[in-house]
Write an enzyme that holds these catalytic residues in place. Sequence first.
Site, PDB file in Angstrom:
ATOM      1  N   HIS A  68       0.844  -1.099   0.005  1.00 20.27           N
ATOM      2  CA  HIS A  68      -0.033  -0.010  -0.027  1.00 20.27           C
ATOM      3  C   HIS A  68       1.001   1.270  -0.051  1.00 20.27           C
ATOM      4  O   HIS A  68       2.277   1.242  -0.184  1.00 20.27           O
ATOM      5  CB  HIS A  68      -0.855   0.104   1.327  1.00 20.27           C
ATOM      6  CG  HIS A  68      -2.446   0.594   1.259  1.00 20.27           C
ATOM      7  ND1 HIS A  68      -2.219   2.099   1.272  1.00 20.27           N
ATOM      8  CD2 HIS A  68      -3.355   0.352   1.100  1.00 20.27           C
ATOM      9  CE1 HIS A  68      -3.269   2.483   0.892  1.00 20.27           C
ATOM     10  NE2 HIS A  68      -4.070   1.471   1.056  1.00 20.27           N
ATOM     11  N   GLU A 172      -1.476   5.754 -11.938  1.00 20.37           N
ATOM     12  CA  GLU A 172      -2.916   5.889 -12.741  1.00 20.37           C
ATOM     13  C   GLU A 172      -3.177   7.156 -13.085  1.00 20.37           C
ATOM     14  O   GLU A 172      -3.866   7.850 -12.208  1.00 20.37           O
ATOM     15  CB  GLU A 172      -3.927   5.426 -11.799  1.00 20.37           C
ATOM     16  CG  GLU A 172      -3.806   3.910 -11.386  1.00 20.37           C
ATOM     17  CD  GLU A 172      -4.942   3.293 -10.746  1.00 20.37           C
ATOM     18  OE1 GLU A 172      -5.743   4.098 -10.153  1.00 20.37           O
ATOM     19  OE2 GLU A 172      -4.690   2.035 -10.484  1.00 20.37           O
ATOM     20  N   TYR A 234     -10.046  -3.638 -10.919  1.00 17.69           N
ATOM     21  CA  TYR A 234     -10.790  -4.379  -9.769  1.00 17.69           C
ATOM     22  C   TYR A 234     -11.961  -4.907  -9.780  1.00 17.69           C
ATOM     23  O   TYR A 234     -12.950  -4.504 -10.494  1.00 17.69           O
ATOM     24  CB  TYR A 234     -10.996  -2.899  -8.750  1.00 17.69           C
ATOM     25  CG  TYR A 234      -9.746  -2.269  -8.248  1.00 17.69           C
ATOM     26  CD1 TYR A 234      -9.412  -2.603  -6.853  1.00 17.69           C
ATOM     27  CD2 TYR A 234      -8.870  -1.330  -8.914  1.00 17.69           C
ATOM     28  CE1 TYR A 234      -8.264  -2.461  -6.201  1.00 17.69           C
ATOM     29  CE2 TYR A 234      -7.609  -1.332  -8.365  1.00 17.69           C
ATOM     30  CZ  TYR A 234      -7.300  -1.773  -7.047  1.00 17.69           C
ATOM     31  OH  TYR A 234      -6.039  -1.268  -6.507  1.00 17.69           O
ATOM     32  N   GLU A 260      -1.149  -3.561 -11.116  1.00 17.34           N
ATOM     33  CA  GLU A 260      -2.385  -3.423  -9.819  1.00 17.34           C
ATOM     34  C   GLU A 260      -3.494  -3.973 -10.294  1.00 17.34           C
ATOM     35  O   GLU A 260      -4.097  -3.563 -11.043  1.00 17.34           O
ATOM     36  CB  GLU A 260      -2.277  -2.035  -9.541  1.00 17.34           C
ATOM     37  CG  GLU A 260      -2.865  -1.758  -8.241  1.00 17.34           C
ATOM     38  CD  GLU A 260      -3.367  -0.450  -7.882  1.00 17.34           C
ATOM     39  OE1 GLU A 260      -2.237   0.631  -7.710  1.00 17.34           O
ATOM     40  OE2 GLU A 260      -4.224  -0.035  -7.606  1.00 17.34           O
ATOM     41  N   TRP A 294      -3.021  -5.757  -5.086  1.00 16.09           N
ATOM     42  CA  TRP A 294      -3.258  -4.527  -4.291  1.00 16.09           C
ATOM     43  C   TRP A 294      -4.024  -5.053  -3.009  1.00 16.09           C
ATOM     44  O   TRP A 294      -5.189  -5.520  -3.152  1.00 16.09           O
ATOM     45  CB  TRP A 294      -3.813  -3.510  -4.930  1.00 16.09           C
ATOM     46  CG  TRP A 294      -3.943  -2.349  -3.986  1.00 16.09           C
ATOM     47  CD1 TRP A 294      -5.169  -1.944  -3.421  1.00 16.09           C
ATOM     48  CD2 TRP A 294      -3.079  -1.261  -3.738  1.00 16.09           C
ATOM     49  NE1 TRP A 294      -4.735  -0.720  -2.638  1.00 16.09           N
ATOM     50  CE2 TRP A 294      -3.572  -0.317  -2.995  1.00 16.09           C
ATOM     51  CE3 TRP A 294      -1.830  -0.770  -4.515  1.00 16.09           C
ATOM     52  CZ2 TRP A 294      -3.128   0.783  -2.625  1.00 16.09           C
ATOM     53  CZ3 TRP A 294      -1.261   0.398  -3.910  1.00 16.09           C
ATOM     54  CH2 TRP A 294      -1.920   1.110  -3.125  1.00 16.09           C
ATOM     55  N   LYS A 299      -4.604  -2.480   6.182  1.00 18.86           N
ATOM     56  CA  LYS A 299      -5.626  -1.620   6.054  1.00 18.86           C
ATOM     57  C   LYS A 299      -7.060  -2.236   6.316  1.00 18.86           C
ATOM     58  O   LYS A 299      -7.259  -3.293   5.785  1.00 18.86           O
ATOM     59  CB  LYS A 299      -5.671  -0.858   4.713  1.00 18.86           C
ATOM     60  CG  LYS A 299      -6.610   0.518   5.001  1.00 18.86           C
ATOM     61  CD  LYS A 299      -6.330   1.435   3.874  1.00 18.86           C
ATOM     62  CE  LYS A 299      -7.358   2.530   4.241  1.00 18.86           C
ATOM     63  NZ  LYS A 299      -7.208   3.885   3.466  1.00 18.86           N
TER      64      LYS A 299
HETATM   65  C1  DCB Z   1      -6.354   2.880  -7.569  1.00 18.44           C
HETATM   66  C2  DCB Z   1      -4.823   3.294  -6.941  1.00 18.44           C
HETATM   67  C3  DCB Z   1      -4.765   2.662  -5.435  1.00 18.44           C
HETATM   68  C4  DCB Z   1      -5.924   2.717  -4.831  1.00 18.44           C
HETATM   69  C5  DCB Z   1      -6.783   1.407  -5.476  1.00 18.44           C
HETATM   70  C6  DCB Z   1      -7.806   1.020  -4.866  1.00 18.44           C
HETATM   71  O1  DCB Z   1      -7.199   3.625  -7.311  1.00 18.44           O
HETATM   72  F1  DCB Z   1      -3.902   2.999  -7.587  1.00 18.44           F
HETATM   73  O2  DCB Z   1      -4.135   3.639  -4.857  1.00 18.44           O
HETATM   74  O3  DCB Z   1      -5.699   2.442  -3.342  1.00 18.44           O
HETATM   75  O4  DCB Z   1      -6.719   1.592  -6.951  1.00 18.44           O
HETATM   76  O5  DCB Z   1      -8.730   2.127  -4.649  1.00 18.44           O
HETATM   77  C7  DCB Z   1      -6.361   3.188  -2.588  1.00 18.44           C
HETATM   78  C8  DCB Z   1      -6.486   2.601  -1.158  1.00 18.44           C
HETATM   79  C9  DCB Z   1      -7.398   3.352  -0.357  1.00 18.44           C
HETATM   80  C10 DCB Z   1      -6.767   4.715  -0.134  1.00 18.44           C
HETATM   81  C11 DCB Z   1      -6.992   5.229  -1.551  1.00 18.44           C
HETATM   82  C12 DCB Z   1      -6.353   6.527  -1.694  1.00 18.44           C
HETATM   83  O6  DCB Z   1      -6.879   1.028  -1.499  1.00 18.44           O
HETATM   84  O7  DCB Z   1      -7.054   2.678   1.045  1.00 18.44           O
HETATM   85  O8  DCB Z   1      -7.977   5.185   0.495  1.00 18.44           O
HETATM   86  O9  DCB Z   1      -6.163   4.530  -2.328  1.00 18.44           O
HETATM   87  O10 DCB Z   1      -5.135   6.494  -1.271  1.00 18.44           O
HETATM   88  C13 DCB Z   1      -8.210   3.628  -8.149  1.00 18.44           C
HETATM   89  C14 DCB Z   1      -8.416   2.707  -9.429  1.00 18.44           C
HETATM   90  C15 DCB Z   1      -9.521   2.698 -10.140  1.00 18.44           C
HETATM   91  C16 DCB Z   1     -10.456   3.598 -10.038  1.00 18.44           C
HETATM   92  C17 DCB Z   1     -10.417   4.717  -9.259  1.00 18.44           C
HETATM   93  C18 DCB Z   1      -9.449   4.588  -8.185  1.00 18.44           C
HETATM   94  N1  DCB Z   1     -11.516   3.636 -10.946  1.00 18.44           N
HETATM   95  N2  DCB Z   1      -9.450   5.517  -7.188  1.00 18.44           N
HETATM   96  O11 DCB Z   1     -11.603   2.863 -11.950  1.00 18.44           O
HETATM   97  O12 DCB Z   1     -12.435   4.358 -10.785  1.00 18.44           O
HETATM   98  O13 DCB Z   1     -10.253   6.417  -7.103  1.00 18.44           O
HETATM   99  O14 DCB Z   1      -8.474   5.686  -6.336  1.00 18.44           O
END
Ligand code: DCB
Length: 341
Positions: A68, A172, A234, A260, A294, A299
């Site tokens: 993370h 990203e 995801y 990721e 990931w 967390k």
């Molecule tokens: C990506 C990011 C990564 C993120 C994960 C899961 O974000 F590369 O940093 O990790 O996917 O969301 C998350 C953590 C959370 C934390 C957050 C901010 O797991 O604990 O609160 O980062 O640091 C994505 C990926 C895809 C999309 C959106 C996000 N999408 N996003 O397709 O919309 O919003 O962060």
Amino acid sequence: MKKEIILICIIIVLISIILFTGVIDSIYLNFNKENNNLVSKNGFLKVEGKDLTNKRGDTIQLKGLSSHGIQWYSDMINYKNLKHLRDEWGINVFRIALYTLEGGYIYKPNLKEKVIEIIDIAIELNLYVIVDWHILSDNNPNLYKEQAKDFFNEISLKYKNIPNVIYEICNEPNSGVSWDYDIKPYAEEIIPLIRNNSKKSLIIVGTQNWSQDVDIAADNPLDFNNIVYACHFYSGDHDEELRKKIDYALNKNISIFISEWGVSKPDGDGGIHIEESNEWINFLDERNISWINWSFSDKKESSAILSYYNNLEHYNIDDNLSPAGEYIKTIINTKKTNNKK
Ligand code: DCB
């Protein structure tokens, strides 16, 4: 006379025990040596069309875990745990997520020391290691381009010609940031800088729309060798539609790397989605596409692999796996990991 026979029998039994354990020992050593030799045997990874290959041109599939944000979750990233993940889980790669914002590198440049510490552990363990410039809320990589240039210059100079180290130059890009006008020009500045120091290094380039629009990158690819394009998913949200983009890109002969993915929704939480994850893993295995899960953290969110981490000396991560962790462990372990090549 009887005593002598008994004595001889005892000696024979003792010799057999010594010999037998010796055999076991050498089988064990051989097995371990196999694992220990991963990067020494495979060397610099190369991109041949859509395939990722080792130095001899055999295809290789990397599978491993991402940290993370190391500004928050770095306690669990140590020699003992990475060795365990290598030997017991079969990972061959580890990704270091260096956030730029959210308390990351832009605010805490000394996080670089942590990055170096983890790279050194990975090198000692003969693992591949990805240095991920984790842009996220700074949706455009050009926002902190100067910092990125200094950072990658320094790291690629320090790890000049070390095959373990793989560079991921923008996690990203998102929110309307474009491949053609933002990301590609950024990559065209960062890549030569890394290659100038370390000419064979593999480089992962993020794509637009949270590293999903690999089809757009495939229509206008970079003019460098040994580049893989990041696709992130995801399982709680992404499915066939995104897999089609990957096939489109592969048909255009560019190489895709899942640097990721998570079993959760795209926000890192929202339950674990096993059925869709299985669809994805089969799809990736069929195409020999490398993947990184990931996240290796505790967390309190569905995508995290650990349920609880208490940092004790004798802590065993396998006793503290979340449902996501239990699942990921089995899929790394049971499929071909290509560690043998
Ligand atoms: C990506 C990011 C990564 C993120 C994960 C899961 O974000 F590369 O940093 O990790 O996917 O969301 C998350 C953590 C959370 C934390 C957050 C901010 O797991 O604990 O609160 O980062 O640091 C994505 C990926 C895809 C999309 C959106 C996000 N999408 N996003 O397709 O919309 O919003 O962060």
